[in-house]
Each structure stands twice: as C-alpha cells, then as structure tokens.
Design a protein around this motif. Sequence first.
Motif, short mmCIF file in Angstrom:
data_model
loop_
_atom_site.label_atom_id
_atom_site.label_comp_id
_atom_site.label_asym_id
_atom_site.label_seq_id
_atom_site.Cartn_x
_atom_site.Cartn_y
_atom_site.Cartn_z
N GLU A 86 0.85 -1.18 0.01
CA GLU A 86 -0.05 0.07 0.01
C GLU A 86 0.88 1.27 0.25
O GLU A 86 1.81 1.44 1.04
CB GLU A 86 -0.86 -0.17 1.18
N ILE A 87 0.68 2.17 -1.12
CA ILE A 87 1.54 3.38 -1.11
C ILE A 87 0.77 4.42 -0.63
O ILE A 87 1.14 5.51 -0.02
CB ILE A 87 2.04 3.46 -2.51
N ILE A 88 -0.43 4.42 -1.23
CA ILE A 88 -1.36 5.86 -0.94
C ILE A 88 -2.41 5.09 0.11
O ILE A 88 -3.20 4.25 -0.12
CB ILE A 88 -2.06 6.19 -2.24
N ASN A 146 10.92 12.97 -2.07
CA ASN A 146 11.25 11.54 -2.72
C ASN A 146 10.58 10.59 -2.24
O ASN A 146 10.92 10.14 -1.07
CB ASN A 146 12.74 11.50 -3.01
N GLY A 147 9.84 9.84 -2.84
CA GLY A 147 9.21 8.64 -2.54
C GLY A 147 7.99 8.81 -1.60
O GLY A 147 7.39 7.87 -1.22
N ALA A 148 7.44 9.96 -1.58
CA ALA A 148 6.08 10.10 -0.97
C ALA A 148 4.98 9.51 -1.61
O ALA A 148 3.63 9.34 -0.94
CB ALA A 148 5.96 11.99 -0.82
N GLY A 149 5.09 9.49 -3.15
CA GLY A 149 3.85 8.76 -3.65
C GLY A 149 3.30 9.70 -4.68
O GLY A 149 2.17 9.44 -5.21
N LYS A 150 3.80 10.87 -5.10
CA LYS A 150 3.43 12.00 -5.91
C LYS A 150 3.19 11.13 -7.34
O LYS A 150 2.20 11.36 -8.05
CB LYS A 150 4.36 12.87 -6.22
N SER A 151 4.34 10.78 -7.90
CA SER A 151 4.16 10.04 -9.37
C SER A 151 3.21 8.99 -9.27
O SER A 151 2.48 8.65 -10.40
CB SER A 151 5.50 9.55 -9.86
N ILE A 152 3.05 8.10 -8.26
CA ILE A 152 2.23 6.87 -8.29
C ILE A 152 0.89 7.54 -8.18
O ILE A 152 -0.04 7.12 -9.06
CB ILE A 152 2.50 6.00 -6.95
N LEU A 153 0.42 8.53 -7.53
CA LEU A 153 -0.69 9.09 -7.70
C LEU A 153 -1.19 9.56 -8.93
O LEU A 153 -2.40 9.35 -9.34
CB LEU A 153 -0.73 10.72 -6.78
N1 LIG Z 1 6.87 -0.93 -8.95
C1 LIG Z 1 7.03 -0.61 -7.57
N2 LIG Z 1 6.99 -1.45 -6.52
C2 LIG Z 1 7.43 -1.24 -5.32
N3 LIG Z 1 7.15 -0.11 -4.68
C3 LIG Z 1 7.11 1.01 -5.74
C4 LIG Z 1 7.13 0.94 -7.08
N4 LIG Z 1 7.08 2.11 -7.69
C5 LIG Z 1 7.07 2.90 -6.51
N5 LIG Z 1 7.33 2.45 -5.39
C6 LIG Z 1 7.49 2.89 -4.07
O1 LIG Z 1 6.43 4.09 -3.52
C7 LIG Z 1 6.78 4.83 -3.03
C8 LIG Z 1 6.33 6.12 -3.89
O2 LIG Z 1 7.03 6.46 -5.11
P1 LIG Z 1 6.84 7.82 -5.94
O3 LIG Z 1 5.28 7.78 -6.64
O4 LIG Z 1 7.70 7.41 -7.40
O5 LIG Z 1 7.34 9.10 -5.33
P2 LIG Z 1 7.73 10.59 -5.47
O6 LIG Z 1 6.95 10.71 -6.89
O7 LIG Z 1 6.67 11.38 -4.71
O8 LIG Z 1 9.08 10.59 -5.44
C9 LIG Z 1 8.28 4.85 -3.00
O9 LIG Z 1 8.48 4.46 -1.70
C10 LIG Z 1 8.43 3.67 -4.32
O10 LIG Z 1 9.75 3.18 -3.66
#
Ligand SMILES: Nc1ncnc2c1ncn2[C@@H]1O[C@H](COP(=O)(O)OP(=O)(O)O)[C@@H](O)[C@H]1O
Length: 104
Positions: free
Chosen positions: A9-11, A30-37
Amino acid sequence: MHASVEEKEIIKGLHLETKEGEIHVLLGPNGAGKSILANVIMGHPGYSVTDGHLYFEEDDITEAKTNERGKKGLLLSNQAPEEIPGITMENFLKSTRTALTEEK
Ligand SMILES: Nc1ncnc2c1ncn2[C@@H]1O[C@H](COP(=O)(O)OP(=O)(O)O)[C@@H](O)[C@H]1O
Ligand SMILES: [Mg+2]
C-alpha cells in the motif's frame, strides 16, 4: 482513496478535490507517492485502487481505461518525452483531435 503496487500500500487514504479552473501543486519528499498518484489517476495498469473511488466531473472513473480517461480530458505529461521517429508533433496533435472529435 487507497492504492497499492504489488500488494504494497503506497497511498493510504487520500481525499483530494480540485475544482474547475483551480491549479494545485503537490509537494513532497522523494518517495512520498506523487508519481504513483498521477499514474493511478490515469489508470496505469501497474497500480490498483484498493479502496475508495476516483471521480472526474460527475463520473466515477475508478475502473475506466486510460484512453477513456484521456477522452474525458485527463492528461499526464512526460517529464522527459520519448522521441518516436516518424511521429511528428503535427500528426500527433491531428490524431489526438480526431480521436476526441471524430472529425478528420
Ligand atoms: N513498482 C514499484 N514496486 C514497489 N514499490 C514502488 C514501485 N514504484 C514505486 N514504489 C514505491 O512507492 C513509493 C512512492 O514512489 P513515487 O510515487 O515514485 O514517489 P514520488 O514521485 O513522490 O517521489 C516509493 O517508496 C517507491 O519506492
Ligand atoms: Mg516522482
């Protein structure tokens, strides 16, 4: 909304509403979840919404395909766009317009 990648779970419960004409900037380490969102909003198949819903205007788009979201007006731009030989910007824009309006 809750979203996961590979069962992780990321978000963890995000409520965000943006109104027409507003501009919002998400800041975070970095790693907060912005790109994933951003990817979850576009329906990237690598990420899954495990709880909650996404709405665009009146529509629930939680299960919508990425191209359907694009037709509604959602766009995720590239930080570093790929250059694809043979695809000019003009043709790309023409194809986009045709897909949206069904006019040549
Ligand atoms: N494919 C993946 N598998 C596992 N963890 C992931 C994957 N992609 C991203 N993450 C994790 O999700 C978290 C959020 O990543 P990301 O959205 O890229 O952060 P941001 O854009 O805010 O820097 C990070 O801890 C990253 O390591
Ligand atoms: Mg990022």
